[in-house]
Scaffold this motif. Structure first.
Motif, PDB file in Angstrom:
ATOM      1  N   ASN A  57     -88.104 -93.879 -73.080  1.00  0.00           N
ATOM      2  CA  ASN A  57     -89.532 -93.712 -72.818  1.00  0.00           C
ATOM      3  C   ASN A  57     -90.058 -92.579 -73.687  1.00  0.00           C
ATOM      4  OD1 ASN A  57     -92.089 -93.469 -71.773  1.00  0.00           O
ATOM      5  ND2 ASN A  57     -91.462 -92.663 -69.793  1.00  0.00           N
ATOM      6  N   GLU A  58     -90.875 -92.912 -74.673  1.00  0.00           N
ATOM      7  CA  GLU A  58     -91.437 -91.895 -75.558  1.00  0.00           C
ATOM      8  C   GLU A  58     -92.792 -91.406 -75.068  1.00  0.00           C
ATOM      9  OE1 GLU A  58     -89.335 -91.019 -77.361  1.00  0.00           O
ATOM     10  OE2 GLU A  58     -88.119 -92.693 -78.052  1.00  0.00           O
ATOM     11  N   PHE A  59     -93.312 -92.062 -74.057  1.00  0.00           N
ATOM     12  CA  PHE A  59     -94.673 -91.801 -73.622  1.00  0.00           C
ATOM     13  C   PHE A  59     -94.741 -90.677 -72.601  1.00  0.00           C
ATOM     14  CE2 PHE A  59     -98.727 -93.977 -71.860  1.00  0.00           C
ATOM     15  CZ  PHE A  59     -99.509 -93.183 -72.664  1.00  0.00           C
ATOM     16  N   GLU A  60     -93.654 -90.499 -71.834  1.00  0.00           N
ATOM     17  CA  GLU A  60     -93.579 -89.475 -70.791  1.00  0.00           C
ATOM     18  C   GLU A  60     -94.668 -89.645 -69.731  1.00  0.00           C
ATOM     19  OE1 GLU A  60     -91.049 -87.536 -70.692  1.00  0.00           O
ATOM     20  OE2 GLU A  60     -90.277 -88.043 -72.671  1.00  0.00           O
ATOM     21  N   GLU A  61     -95.098 -90.869 -69.493  1.00  0.00           N
ATOM     22  CA  GLU A  61     -96.046 -91.146 -68.409  1.00  0.00           C
ATOM     23  C   GLU A  61     -95.360 -92.095 -67.438  1.00  0.00           C
ATOM     24  OE1 GLU A  61    -100.021 -91.796 -68.459  1.00  0.00           O
ATOM     25  OE2 GLU A  61    -100.525 -90.282 -69.944  1.00  0.00           O
ATOM     26  N   ASN A  62     -94.828 -91.541 -66.345  1.00  0.00           N
ATOM     27  CA  ASN A  62     -93.992 -92.314 -65.432  1.00  0.00           C
ATOM     28  C   ASN A  62     -94.757 -93.387 -64.677  1.00  0.00           C
ATOM     29  OD1 ASN A  62     -91.632 -90.975 -66.114  1.00  0.00           O
ATOM     30  ND2 ASN A  62     -92.052 -89.309 -64.705  1.00  0.00           N
ATOM     31  N   GLU A  63     -96.079 -93.255 -64.606  1.00  0.00           N
ATOM     32  CA  GLU A  63     -96.874 -94.242 -63.892  1.00  0.00           C
ATOM     33  C   GLU A  63     -96.689 -95.643 -64.473  1.00  0.00           C
ATOM     34  OE1 GLU A  63    -101.604 -95.223 -62.990  1.00  0.00           O
ATOM     35  OE2 GLU A  63    -101.037 -93.384 -64.042  1.00  0.00           O
ATOM     36  N   TYR A  64     -96.449 -95.712 -65.778  1.00  0.00           N
ATOM     37  CA  TYR A  64     -96.331 -97.005 -66.450  1.00  0.00           C
ATOM     38  C   TYR A  64     -94.887 -97.366 -66.778  1.00  0.00           C
ATOM     39  CZ  TYR A  64    -101.215 -95.808 -67.098  1.00  0.00           C
ATOM     40  OH  TYR A  64    -102.506 -95.423 -66.875  1.00  0.00           O
ATOM     41  N   TRP A  65     -93.962 -96.483 -66.445  1.00  0.00           N
ATOM     42  CA  TRP A  65     -92.594 -96.648 -66.897  1.00  0.00           C
ATOM     43  C   TRP A  65     -91.935 -97.900 -66.310  1.00  0.00           C
ATOM     44  CZ3 TRP A  65     -89.559 -96.587 -70.506  1.00  0.00           C
ATOM     45  CH2 TRP A  65     -88.183 -96.343 -70.439  1.00  0.00           C
ATOM     46  N   LEU A  66     -91.961 -98.039 -64.981  1.00  0.00           N
ATOM     47  CA  LEU A  66     -91.354 -99.223 -64.374  1.00  0.00           C
ATOM     48  C   LEU A  66     -92.019-100.522 -64.829  1.00  0.00           C
ATOM     49  CD1 LEU A  66     -90.296 -98.633 -60.642  1.00  0.00           C
ATOM     50  CD2 LEU A  66     -88.899 -99.326 -62.574  1.00  0.00           C
ATOM     51  N   PRO A  67     -93.351-100.606 -64.789  1.00  0.00           N
ATOM     52  CA  PRO A  67     -93.979-101.837 -65.282  1.00  0.00           C
ATOM     53  C   PRO A  67     -93.600-102.169 -66.718  1.00  0.00           C
ATOM     54  CG  PRO A  67     -95.575-100.545 -64.059  1.00  0.00           C
ATOM     55  CD  PRO A  67     -94.344 -99.690 -64.194  1.00  0.00           C
ATOM     56  N   MET A  68     -93.475-101.142 -67.578  1.00  0.00           N
ATOM     57  CA  MET A  68     -93.111-101.397 -68.968  1.00  0.00           C
ATOM     58  C   MET A  68     -91.675-101.901 -69.078  1.00  0.00           C
ATOM     59  SD  MET A  68     -95.031 -98.556 -71.353  1.00  0.00           S
ATOM     60  CE  MET A  68     -94.367 -97.111 -70.543  1.00  0.00           C
ATOM     61  N   LEU A  69     -90.776-101.339 -68.270  1.00  0.00           N
ATOM     62  CA  LEU A  69     -89.391-101.824 -68.282  1.00  0.00           C
ATOM     63  C   LEU A  69     -89.310-103.266 -67.805  1.00  0.00           C
ATOM     64  CD1 LEU A  69     -87.291 -98.815 -66.912  1.00  0.00           C
ATOM     65  CD2 LEU A  69     -87.181 -99.827 -69.193  1.00  0.00           C
ATOM     66  N   PHE A  70     -90.029-103.560 -66.723  1.00  0.00           N
ATOM     67  CA  PHE A  70     -90.029-104.929 -66.205  1.00  0.00           C
ATOM     68  C   PHE A  70     -90.573-105.901 -67.253  1.00  0.00           C
ATOM     69  CE2 PHE A  70     -90.586-103.197 -61.615  1.00  0.00           C
ATOM     70  CZ  PHE A  70     -89.212-103.063 -61.489  1.00  0.00           C
ATOM     71  N   ALA A  71     -91.695-105.527 -67.872  1.00  0.00           N
ATOM     72  CA  ALA A  71     -92.312-106.415 -68.865  1.00  0.00           C
ATOM     73  C   ALA A  71     -91.424-106.578 -70.092  1.00  0.00           C
ATOM     74  CB  ALA A  71     -93.678-105.864 -69.275  1.00  0.00           C
ATOM     75  N   THR A  72     -90.759-105.492 -70.522  1.00  0.00           N
ATOM     76  CA  THR A  72     -89.870-105.556 -71.684  1.00  0.00           C
ATOM     77  C   THR A  72     -88.696-106.490 -71.421  1.00  0.00           C
ATOM     78  OG1 THR A  72     -90.451-103.308 -72.361  1.00  0.00           O
ATOM     79  CG2 THR A  72     -88.398-104.207 -73.220  1.00  0.00           C
ATOM     80  N   ALA A  73     -88.084-106.342 -70.235  1.00  0.00           N
ATOM     81  CA  ALA A  73     -86.956-107.211 -69.893  1.00  0.00           C
ATOM     82  C   ALA A  73     -87.403-108.666 -69.787  1.00  0.00           C
ATOM     83  CB  ALA A  73     -86.329-106.749 -68.577  1.00  0.00           C
ATOM     84  N   ALA A  74     -88.558-108.883 -69.163  1.00  0.00           N
ATOM     85  CA  ALA A  74     -89.055-110.248 -68.988  1.00  0.00           C
ATOM     86  C   ALA A  74     -89.429-110.882 -70.325  1.00  0.00           C
ATOM     87  CB  ALA A  74     -90.259-110.246 -68.050  1.00  0.00           C
ATOM     88  N   SER A  75     -90.012-110.092 -71.244  1.00  0.00           N
ATOM     89  CA  SER A  75     -90.380-110.648 -72.552  1.00  0.00           C
ATOM     90  C   SER A  75     -89.133-111.003 -73.357  1.00  0.00           C
ATOM     91  CB  SER A  75     -91.266-109.669 -73.332  1.00  0.00           C
ATOM     92  OG  SER A  75     -90.582-108.475 -73.622  1.00  0.00           O
ATOM     93  N   THR A  76     -88.105-110.165 -73.253  1.00  0.00           N
ATOM     94  CA  THR A  76     -86.835-110.471 -73.922  1.00  0.00           C
ATOM     95  C   THR A  76     -86.227-111.742 -73.342  1.00  0.00           C
ATOM     96  OG1 THR A  76     -86.434-108.104 -74.256  1.00  0.00           O
ATOM     97  CG2 THR A  76     -84.554-109.576 -74.521  1.00  0.00           C
ATOM     98  N   TYR A  77     -86.267-111.840 -72.022  1.00  0.00           N
ATOM     99  CA  TYR A  77     -85.763-113.028 -71.347  1.00  0.00           C
ATOM    100  C   TYR A  77     -86.567-114.271 -71.764  1.00  0.00           C
ATOM    101  CZ  TYR A  77     -84.889-116.303 -67.504  1.00  0.00           C
ATOM    102  OH  TYR A  77     -84.590-117.417 -66.769  1.00  0.00           O
ATOM    103  N   GLY A  78     -87.908-114.133 -71.777  1.00  0.00           N
ATOM    104  CA  GLY A  78     -88.760-115.256 -72.165  1.00  0.00           C
ATOM    105  C   GLY A  78     -88.528-115.679 -73.606  1.00  0.00           C
ATOM    106  N   PHE A  79     -88.381-114.697 -74.496  1.00  0.00           N
ATOM    107  CA  PHE A  79     -88.109-114.981 -75.906  1.00  0.00           C
ATOM    108  C   PHE A  79     -86.769-115.718 -76.036  1.00  0.00           C
ATOM    109  CE2 PHE A  79     -86.296-113.774 -80.026  1.00  0.00           C
ATOM    110  CZ  PHE A  79     -87.331-114.098 -80.886  1.00  0.00           C
ATOM    111  N   PHE A  80     -85.780-115.257 -75.284  1.00  0.00           N
ATOM    112  CA  PHE A  80     -84.452-115.853 -75.304  1.00  0.00           C
ATOM    113  C   PHE A  80     -84.506-117.299 -74.822  1.00  0.00           C
ATOM    114  CE2 PHE A  80     -80.062-114.804 -75.878  1.00  0.00           C
ATOM    115  CZ  PHE A  80     -79.344-115.634 -75.028  1.00  0.00           C
ATOM    116  N   GLN A  81     -85.268-117.523 -73.750  1.00  0.00           N
ATOM    117  CA  GLN A  81     -85.394-118.875 -73.224  1.00  0.00           C
ATOM    118  C   GLN A  81     -86.114-119.792 -74.217  1.00  0.00           C
ATOM    119  OE1 GLN A  81     -83.182-118.348 -70.801  1.00  0.00           O
ATOM    120  NE2 GLN A  81     -84.353-119.409 -69.248  1.00  0.00           N
ATOM    121  N   THR A  82     -87.089-119.244 -74.932  1.00  0.00           N
ATOM    122  CA  THR A  82     -87.826-120.028 -75.911  1.00  0.00           C
ATOM    123  C   THR A  82     -86.902-120.540 -77.017  1.00  0.00           C
ATOM    124  OG1 THR A  82     -89.855-118.771 -75.512  1.00  0.00           O
ATOM    125  CG2 THR A  82     -89.715-119.972 -77.591  1.00  0.00           C
TER     126      THR A  82
END
Length: 330
Positions: A126-151
């Motif tokens: 996390n380069e942003f140091e704003e924890n409010e968005y940290w979990l959502p960003m991790l979830f979205a990153t993992a899901a986008s990787t998963y979605g890309f992989f499925q594609t």
């Protein structure tokens, strides 16, 4: 550090909000920031995402929003970088290029690709140091990787993915757990996406080395206009990982990087970290692996060069909230 995101990725975010029913075109956000989408720069401030989240809270506060956004990103990204990745022959090529050119997307999240104990690991910083968005960003990153992989490889590979997160499990997660197609472990020592080594055996049916070579030239040209931030953090981490368990002193590390100790300290300070903090991170990550492999607490402490077992236990508990023995039982 000025946080940025590529306009193409912001546009996908806007598109998905509209898929969810938001009237982005008539929004206050569009009136205030819409002109950024038409300027000649390829990037905009990441704070535009923050203001989008605030204006459309009724949509973005939904616990499944980060995951569904990630799937949408994985299926709909059509940038030069994504086309390049889709033309790679296998997962290792995809992982290597995705890490190497991650800053084309944004400098907020930084993945680092490596092989660990027979698994493919994307450690995420996390380069942003704003924890409010940290979990959502991790979830979205993992899901986008998963979605890309499925594609690329088709459905049915969710069992190969595992997301490790240092944060404790949020209260709402039990409500959505069954809707997430890959495993998530909280209270880990590092934030990373793990893929089973069997992924390396998968061949991309659309792989095209010649097309990849042509597209990669465009990606390199695009990346040459962007300064890669956080450079020394990763140089030091790589040096420490390669030296384990005989970790160099800060003076020795600076010498290997052709810097003075003072300059290295200043560079790391500019990247919101210190040499000691990076050393602690590396040792604790390795400690987790040793504990998983069945080594005793004393053996782990000795292997990682701690002055005493007590000092290792104290540091481990300080960072994880658990003793090594409690961590292993978990």
């Amino acid at each position: 550090m000025k946080a940025y995101i590529g306009k193409e990725y912001l546009q996908i975010y806007l598109d998905y909000l509209e898929v969810c029913g938001a009237d982005v075109q008539s929004s206050r956000w569009m009136a205030n920031y819409g002109h950024n989408l038409n300027n000649s720069e390829g990037f905009v401030s990441f704070f535009l995402i923050r203001d989008l989240r605030k204006e459309f809270k009724a949509i973005t506060d939904d616990p499944m929003f980060p995951f569904n956004l990630g799937y949408y990103l994985g299926e709909n990204l059509n940038t030069y970088l994504e086309y390049t990745l889709k033309s790679c022959s296998n997962v290792e090529e995809i992982a290597d290029l995705s890490t190497k050119f991650h800053f084309i997307r944004s400098n907020v999240l930084t993945p680092k690709f490596k092989f660990v104990d027979g698994q493919i690991e994307f450690e995420i910083y996390n380069e942003f140091e704003e924890n409010e968005y940290w979990l959502p960003m991790l979830f979205a990153t993992a899901a986008s990787t998963y979605g890309f992989f499925q594609t690329i490889y088709g459905p049915g590979h969710g069992h190969l993915f595992k997301l490790l997160i240092t944060e404790p499990e949020p209260k709402y997660f039990s409500q959505i757990k069954d809707q997430v197609p890959f495993e998530i472990r909280f209270n880990s020592l590092r934030n990373c996406l793990l893929m089973d080594s069997s992924c390396l055996e998968l061949i991309n049916p659309a792989g095209d080395p010649r097309l990849k070579s042509l597209l990669l030239e465009n990606v390199k040209q695009q990346s040459s206009h962007i300064s890669q931030a956080q450079e020394y953090r990763y140089k030091v981490r790589t040096l420490l990982e390669e030296s384990a368990p005989q970790y160099p002193s800060m003076e020795q590390a600076a010498e290997r990087l052709n810097l003075s100790k003072r300059t290295l300290a200043r560079r790391l300070q500019g990247e919101n970290t210190t040499y000691l903090k990076l050393l602690d991170e590396i040792r604790l990550e390795q400690a987790q692996r040793y504990l998983d492999q069945g080594l005793s607490v004393n053996e782990v402490s000795h292997a990682l060069g701690y002055e005493s077992t007590a000092s290792f236990i104290n540091l481990f508990k300080k960072h994880t909230g658990k003793t090594p023995s409690e961590f292993r039982k978990q």
